[in-house]
Enzyme design. Sequence first.
Site, mmCIF file in Angstrom:
data_model
loop_
_atom_site.group_PDB
_atom_site.id
_atom_site.type_symbol
_atom_site.label_atom_id
_atom_site.label_comp_id
_atom_site.label_asym_id
_atom_site.label_seq_id
_atom_site.Cartn_x
_atom_site.Cartn_y
_atom_site.Cartn_z
ATOM 1 N N ILE A 14 0.836 -1.211 0.000
ATOM 2 C CA ILE A 14 0.000 0.000 0.000
ATOM 3 C C ILE A 14 0.870 1.260 0.000
ATOM 4 O O ILE A 14 0.515 2.279 -0.604
ATOM 5 C CB ILE A 14 -0.998 -0.010 1.183
ATOM 6 C CG1 ILE A 14 -2.079 1.056 1.010
ATOM 7 C CG2 ILE A 14 -0.317 0.188 2.512
ATOM 8 C CD1 ILE A 14 -3.139 0.699 0.015
ATOM 9 N N SER A 36 11.038 0.636 8.198
ATOM 10 C CA SER A 36 10.356 -0.596 7.833
ATOM 11 C C SER A 36 11.281 -1.751 8.158
ATOM 12 O O SER A 36 12.504 -1.655 7.965
ATOM 13 C CB SER A 36 10.013 -0.583 6.345
ATOM 14 O OG SER A 36 9.159 -1.665 6.036
ATOM 15 N N ARG A 37 10.680 -2.841 8.664
ATOM 16 C CA ARG A 37 11.466 -4.024 8.998
ATOM 17 C C ARG A 37 12.201 -4.524 7.757
ATOM 18 O O ARG A 37 13.384 -4.816 7.805
ATOM 19 C CB ARG A 37 10.540 -5.130 9.527
ATOM 20 C CG ARG A 37 11.145 -6.065 10.526
ATOM 21 C CD ARG A 37 10.997 -5.546 11.956
ATOM 22 N NE ARG A 37 9.586 -5.401 12.310
ATOM 23 C CZ ARG A 37 8.796 -6.424 12.712
ATOM 24 N NH1 ARG A 37 9.271 -7.650 12.781
ATOM 25 N NH2 ARG A 37 7.547 -6.206 13.061
ATOM 26 N N LYS A 89 -6.153 3.049 7.266
ATOM 27 C CA LYS A 89 -7.363 2.457 7.835
ATOM 28 C C LYS A 89 -7.152 0.971 8.048
ATOM 29 O O LYS A 89 -6.395 0.380 7.266
ATOM 30 C CB LYS A 89 -8.549 2.719 6.904
ATOM 31 C CG LYS A 89 -8.497 1.938 5.569
ATOM 32 C CD LYS A 89 -9.431 0.750 5.538
ATOM 33 C CE LYS A 89 -9.023 -0.269 4.537
ATOM 34 N NZ LYS A 89 -9.799 -1.464 4.410
ATOM 35 N N ASP A 167 -12.712 -6.153 6.368
ATOM 36 C CA ASP A 167 -11.570 -5.370 5.877
ATOM 37 C C ASP A 167 -11.986 -4.533 4.667
ATOM 38 O O ASP A 167 -11.777 -3.320 4.659
ATOM 39 C CB ASP A 167 -10.380 -6.291 5.558
ATOM 40 C CG ASP A 167 -9.190 -5.504 5.044
ATOM 41 O OD1 ASP A 167 -8.473 -4.895 5.847
ATOM 42 O OD2 ASP A 167 -9.007 -5.459 3.802
#
Lengths: 307, 307
Positions: A14, A36-37, A89, A167
């Site tokens: 996303i 970010s991992r 969201k 979702d």
Amino acid sequence: MDVIKIALVGIGKIARDQHLPALSADPRFELVATASRHGSIEGVTAFQDISELLKAVEVDAVSLCTPPQVRHELAAAALEAGKHVMLEKPPGATLSEVEHLRGLAADKGLTLHATWHSRFAPAVEPARAWLAERKVRSAKITWKEDVRVWHPGQEWIFEAGGLGVFDPGINALSIVTRILPQPFFLTSAELHVPENRQAPIAAELAFKDAAGNPVTAEFDFLQTGPQSWDIDVETDRGALKLTHGGAKMFVDGALTHEGPDREYPGLYAHFAELIANGESDVDVSPLRHVADAFLLGRHTAAPAFDY
Amino acid sequence: MDVIKIALVGIGKIARDQHLPALSADPRFELVATASRHGSIEGVTAFQDISELLKAVEVDAVSLCTPPQVRHELAAAALEAGKHVMLEKPPGATLSEVEHLRGLAADKGLTLHATWHSRFAPAVEPARAWLAERKVRSAKITWKEDVRVWHPGQEWIFEAGGLGVFDPGINALSIVTRILPQPFFLTSAELHVPENRQAPIAAELAFKDAAGNPVTAEFDFLQTGPQSWDIDVETDRGALKLTHGGAKMFVDGALTHEGPDREYPGLYAHFAELIANGESDVDVSPLRHVADAFLLGRHTAAPAFDY
């Protein structure tokens, strides 16, 4: 106003598909770092951990694209560090944690933007304006898609807290809570949970609005063939239909509005305005309706589901 | 201030056992009418329907003791008619409808009191004061009772929306949300739902507070022998224990507070103050935690249950 230095946290699909293009095209923002991992973006300073990022780089704002399960801790850290925060969201895994973030942002005079991207679909504001001048008689949400096409292999979506068919369904609820002139309340819900899963694969919801009119929703994750992301509203003066997730609006069958997808650019434009005005936008009503559905809903066993 | 003319709606066990004695003993209130499908009170004008009551009798306030499933409609009718409203716990069947009532009361300048009777247990405010001056390290709720003793034959409690073991558990949550100095958020939950029922008969919840400390809850409806309504809080300076649902407080094992049951008199005293000050008290946090538990919780099949 100065350019808003922003960090993007959680570099997955996303972030790449939507957040990056929207940020690149908006002169009000400058993407200065990511955390970010596993992911990173070429040409942007990358960190694995948000606390490292907050120590090393000066940013005004943080946009969180991680899964909701870890969002609260990251958002709280960013707010504690004095940064404005934008949340993908749903804004959290629970309502209580979103309430905490709201309070934290208010205490610190920071902007918190809990985003609902579907509200920025092109026909949503026209629908809201049209309905504001009419008496609603009933509303019907039909949100039916093929989970194998849209969420291939996403096992997490059927885990506890993964929301299942809610979702996508929460997108519908984010539109309806925006366009209907009256609030509405769940009166019953049926949740179809596959026997090998924790989250529903289909759901039927019945609401009543404050004037007593029916609002219904049908969510289905097993829709093959034509897909439906439709909202039908009957009023005292005509019938409104939103299709394609809010991209097209019809009145009594005639197309009145359509437009290109500008959802994420719209979110960032709104975030920039909120920051400029020293405001927050934290409307939890879509997530609250989902929580109400889990609280009040009957569970019905559905056949086992595998991708 | 003038005496508050009040109507009692929903004349069942809780109205007779708790609301009536509390109202009779409080000179600030005058019970002028009741509305109830089946019940009535000797010497008090009785109606079957709240709208008949509101048309026929002049009242300042309405206290609702009906099941939560029908409370929203009654409360909205009373607020629309310009009456102050007091709600038994939980304040509604869904969070969305309570939010609507909150807005309605605010718009009309009326008092809405969403009650949590356990917060008026004698050791709750002393516990709150004691904890306010300490750093909490952990908290543990143990709420274990025999449903056959305390809710004999109450089939509704195991229906969808009946909350199951959260019906007493929400009392614990109403105390803990009051006494802990920091908010806390659910991280995981296990709900044990009998295979022939819709609502859980036992639950384990894990929360984290805003400082990262653990808060846990064990709810069980199948506890025979000694019953537990206990809350244990470890702090940097001593251990607090509340027992008997908040009636007794111990510090490091020594009894520091106990008192007679004054929960419902306390609720009405608070309602009178709220009305006098033109204020509302609508804290949904206990119900929000329950909704979070249903939203995030794993369902585990438990053996069939019959009374």
